[in-house]
Motif scaffolding. Structure first.
Motif: not given
Ligand code: NAP
Length: 490
Positions: A120, A146, A148, A184, A204, A228, A264, A299
């Motif tokens: 994202s 896949k 985002h 997802t 995440s 992550m 990150c 988002h």
């Molecule tokens: P995310 O929720 O982990 O989503 C990343 C990708 O993984 C999306 O395509 C999402 O698809 C998919 N996904 C998420 N959970 C899943 C599951 N249980 N099973 C299968 N696919 C899954 O990350 P995000 O939307 O970028 O941000 C959410 C959180 O991630 C943030 O609040 C932050 O804590 C963390 N983040 C960390 C970093 C880093 O570099 N460390 C970078 C960005 C975000 P769907 O949305 O369709 O589920």
């Protein structure tokens, strides 16, 4: 009626494309990556406009990111063309343990079709045309992306450009596949598909760990390279702080709040030893952060998560909010500095949770021993930063040595944000920073994630892959009897 491709069709086509693409020379892969970089650069204005609309990131930041993405594509292509990254190794003669004549040759072959999950927070550099795609293509793999859901239109526009490049170069279109379904469930189905051989992910801890677990439960488990959570601790030492706190504060505030803290490598924990210099640093940092207004996040899900974890930190009886509280909209984040004592931090594991956004925790240590204890307690990290001078090196030698062991990259008197794309970079760390600390996600060595080792013993020349034939027709660097060389073998 228009038929949309099923997941099975998409991956099967990517596999067919892989059977052809894996034979392309290293230089041929570099040519593809260069052409993609050129095409993205010439469509930069349109792409940046779409991404700015979808992500709330400002155009200047997106321009920098797109430039970095193009550099990444080109530099990974260059590394592939040079060949060192594939570790082609030839032992001939009596170089083995048995002292008899041997002919053993080792190369790295592409692992297969790679599933790439767009991130994202990097709509270009860690999404459709990003580091995972670039390194997988450089390795000779095909990719199924896949997207985002937070920047689907950007992803689609980039994929269209990349597909046009494939057509111009008369390469199979399914070398790059962009899923139409960003859900997802689509991601889960992709990781479960038997023809997928590896996964690249940035996001995440929950998402990365869920996909890792699915991959390990397959009949044939596959590697998942997931980047992550990380809180990137910054350790402040008194002599350096006394010398240059005002100068450092501005840089650190920028790292905490840049791109609304959605990196990150954002410094989420700052650890200092009680001293007048720490007091001065604290008041300067609070003043600086108070001048930065709340801003929109990538988002709504990320904004909700920010608000929830920030509040969880503030609700604790052990913490104190240092920055001013002000109203912020539900899709925004506000720069926040929270203080806690080292003793309370050590007793409460939940304070190590990554709050994705512009929040930092200032941990006050009574002495050097508490600082060392915190370093020991830290979970796996992408980075650690040490702010110190030569007097600190003398006064706190042991602590500095121990702190330097935390994290995949250790920074001296800087900030962890701003990850340079170069061969010596390591962007990785122990779990939960990544699922495999042996590999980097940034820099051309990221290519190594997508290869498997193949060894040939006494094979006829015409059946060997070109990189390990006697004639070095690809003009690459190889190790021959433990010496690097570009020469042919007699
Ligand atoms: P995310 O929720 O982990 O989503 C990343 C990708 O993984 C999306 O395509 C999402 O698809 C998919 N996904 C998420 N959970 C899943 C599951 N249980 N099973 C299968 N696919 C899954 O990350 P995000 O939307 O970028 O941000 C959410 C959180 O991630 C943030 O609040 C932050 O804590 C963390 N983040 C960390 C970093 C880093 O570099 N460390 C970078 C960005 C975000 P769907 O949305 O369709 O589920």
């Amino acid at each position: 009626m228009i038929q949309t491709a099923t997941m099975g069709d998409s991956v099967a086509n990517a596999y067919q494309a892989f059977l052809a693409y894996r034979n392309l020379s290293y230089a041929g892969r570099a040519k593809l990556l260069n052409h993609i970089a050129d095409a993205l650069a010439s469509n930069a204005n349109d792409l940046i406009a779409i991404a700015a609309e979808e992500t709330n990131l400002n155009p200047a930041r997106l321009k920098t990111e797109l430039n970095r993405t193009c550099f990444q594509l080109r530099s990974y292509g260059e590394a592939a063309a040079k060949g060192l990254v594939f570790d082609n190794t030839i032992d001939v003669g009596t170089t083995g343990n048995s002292q008899v004549n041997i002919d053993i040759r080792k190369t790295v072959v592409p692992i297969g079709v790679v599933a790439v999950f767009g991130a994202s927070n990097f709509p270009f550099a860690y999404s459709t045309p990003g580091g995972d795609t670039a390194s997988a293509l450089a390795a000779g793999c095909t990719v199924v992306i896949k997207p985002h859901p937070a920047h689907f239109k950007t992803s689609l526009a980039v994929a269209k450009i990349m597909k046009e490049v494939l057509a111009q170069l008369h390469l199979p279109g399914s070398i790059i596949t962009h899923l139409e379904d960003a859900s997802t469930e689509a991601g889960i189905e992709l990781v479960k598909h038997p023809l997928i051989k590896a996964v690249g992910f940035t996001g995440s801890l929950n998402g990365g760990k869920a996909l890792y677990d699915i991959a390990q439960q397959r009949v044939q488990p596959i590697p998942v390279f997931a980047e992550m959570g990380s809180v990137n601790p910054v350790f402040l030492f008194p002599n350096r702080l006394a010398q240059s706190a005002p100068k450092y504060v501005g840089v650190l505030a920028g790292a905490i709040t840049g791109s609304v803290g959605q990196f990150c490598t954002q410094p989420g924990i700052i650890v200092g030893i009680d001293s007048p210099a720490l007091e001065q640093f604290k008041s300067l940092l609070v003043a600086d952060l108070n001048t930065i207004p709340p801003a929109k996040m990538l988002h709504q899900g990320i904004a909700d998560s920010f608000a929830k974890y920030r509040q969880l930190f503030l609700d604790k009886t052990t913490t104190e909010l240092l920055t001013k509280e002000q109203y912020f909209e539900h899709d925004m984040a506000i720069p926040t500095l929270i203080e806690v004592s080292a003793a309370d931090f050590i007793n409460d594991n939940s304070l190590q949770h990554e709050v994705f956004g512009p929040v930092s925790l200032l941990v006050r240590c009574a002495n050097e021993q508490e600082m060392v204890q915190i370093a020991y307690l830290m979970k796996g990290q992408l980075t650690t930063t040490i702010v110190a001078n030569h007097l600190d090196v003398e006064d706190y030698k042991e602590a500095i040595h121990l702190i330097a062991e935390v994290g995949g990259r250790v920074i001296w008197n800087g900030v962890p944000t701003g990850v340079e794309v170069c061969l010596s970079m390591h962007h990785g760390g122990d779990f939960p920073a990544t699922t495999d600390s042996r590999f980097t996600a940034v820099g051309a060595d990221a290519i190594k994630r997508w290869g498997k080792i193949k060894c040939y013993q006494n094979f006829p020349q015409e059946l060997l892959p070109p990189p390990v034939q006697n004639k070095n027709s690809w003009q690459i660097w190889r190790r021959i009897n433990n010496e690097y060389s570009k020469s042919d073998l007699d």
